[in-house]
Scaffold this active site. Structure first.
Site, short mmCIF file in Angstrom:
data_model
loop_
_atom_site.label_atom_id
_atom_site.label_comp_id
_atom_site.label_asym_id
_atom_site.label_seq_id
_atom_site.Cartn_x
_atom_site.Cartn_y
_atom_site.Cartn_z
N GLU A 298 -8.80 -22.24 -7.76
CA GLU A 298 -7.68 -21.30 -7.71
C GLU A 298 -6.51 -21.95 -6.98
OE1 GLU A 298 -6.76 -16.67 -6.38
OE2 GLU A 298 -8.37 -17.75 -5.37
N LYS B 18 -4.81 -12.63 -12.77
CA LYS B 18 -5.64 -11.94 -11.78
C LYS B 18 -5.32 -10.45 -11.76
CE LYS B 18 -7.19 -12.97 -7.05
NZ LYS B 18 -6.86 -13.84 -5.88
N CYS C 176 -11.23 -15.27 -8.59
CA CYS C 176 -11.55 -14.97 -7.20
C CYS C 176 -11.84 -13.48 -6.93
CB CYS C 176 -10.43 -15.47 -6.29
SG CYS C 176 -10.93 -15.68 -4.56
#
Length: 269
Positions: free
Chosen positions: A43, A113, A154
């Site tokens: 990331e 995300k 994540c």
């Protein structure tokens, strides 16, 4: 489907954006020795992880960073799960976005995300991605020569319903560029990747930046590969390096037959 070799690059993040790309070439030559099919990056691998940096480092899809990553995938003949980068949309919004390129350098997946990392742990880490980022709005799977894969970033992986959506959409492996910190990493990193693997009977791959104590954000590192049975196949420490794992995607189907969780669930709960 056959055997598939996955190389995870736990890299140092430099302030010079393009230096982060340039240092990939010698690492990719090393992955070539292992005949890697998939190469995974962390990331924000080309942007120091601070909210103020995201708008400064952001590029539109098709920009210099995207072009360089596409070129590397083609040059080395690999699938490249290219970590995540700050993306500037045509409307001017900033997103935390992951791209995947095929062996010819074509973009075959894009995930922004969905769940932004806004936390304030008492006595631990405080961070607020929403200060500068706008969330995405969908789950992501993509086709490869080996089968269907999933992709998220994540904090997304903390939400079981997102991983389940990818599994129901056919994913047999889920790739997660991530950057857990020194508070959440020791507590939750390993158990999260094992839990999502067991719940959905998929391979899970979490790829993190190497730890840099001189940076303001200290990554836990510990890039990890887990089987659909929940077995940790590989896990790194905090230092920069390469981790290579060979898997057989059919194992996901075999485990789903032996322990039919997805077939047996109550769909309307």
């Amino acid at each position: 489907m056959g055997m598939m070799t996955v190389a995870q690059l736990q890299t140092h993040v430099y302030e010079d954006k393009m230096k982060n790309v340039e240092m990939l070439t010698p690492l990719l030559w090393q992955t070539k020795e292992y005949h890697a099919d998939f190469v995974c990056l962390p990331e924000m691998f080309a942007c120091p992880y601070e909210t103020k940096n995201f708008p400064v480092y952001a590029e539109e899809e098709g920009g210099p960073l995207w072009t360089a990553l596409s070129g590397l995938a083609k040059e080395f003949g690999i699938y490249l799960s290219a970590g995540s980068v700050p993306e500037r949309t045509p409307e001017g919004k900033i997103r935390n976005t992951a791209y995947v390129f095929d062996r010819q350098g074509n973009q075959i997946a894009k995930h922004s995300k969905v769940h932004l990392f806004d936390i304030d742990v008492k006595g631990g880490q405080s961070f607020k991605e929403s200060d500068t980022l706008t969330p995405g709005d969908h789950s992501t799977v993509f086709e490869t020569e080996f089968g269907i894969m999933g992709l998220c970033i994540c904090f997304d992986f903390r939400f079981p319903e997102l991983a389940r959506r990818m599994a129901l959409d056919g994913a047999k492996a889920i790739f997660v560029p991530a950057a857990f910190n020194m508070t959440t990493g020791p507590a939750h990193w390993e158990v999260m990747f094992r839990s999502r693997a067991v719940d959905n009977q998929v391979f899970t791959f979490g790829t993190a930046p190497a730890r840099d104590k001189t940076a303001s954000y200290h990554s836990w590192g510990h890039s990890i590969a887990v089987s659909p049975w929940g077995t940790i196949l590989n896990q790194m420490g905090a230092e920069a390096g390469i981790q290579v794992t060979e898997i057989r995607l059919e194992e996901a189907d075999e485990i789903r037959e032996q322990l039919p969780l997805l077939k047996g669930r109550m769909e309307n709960m």
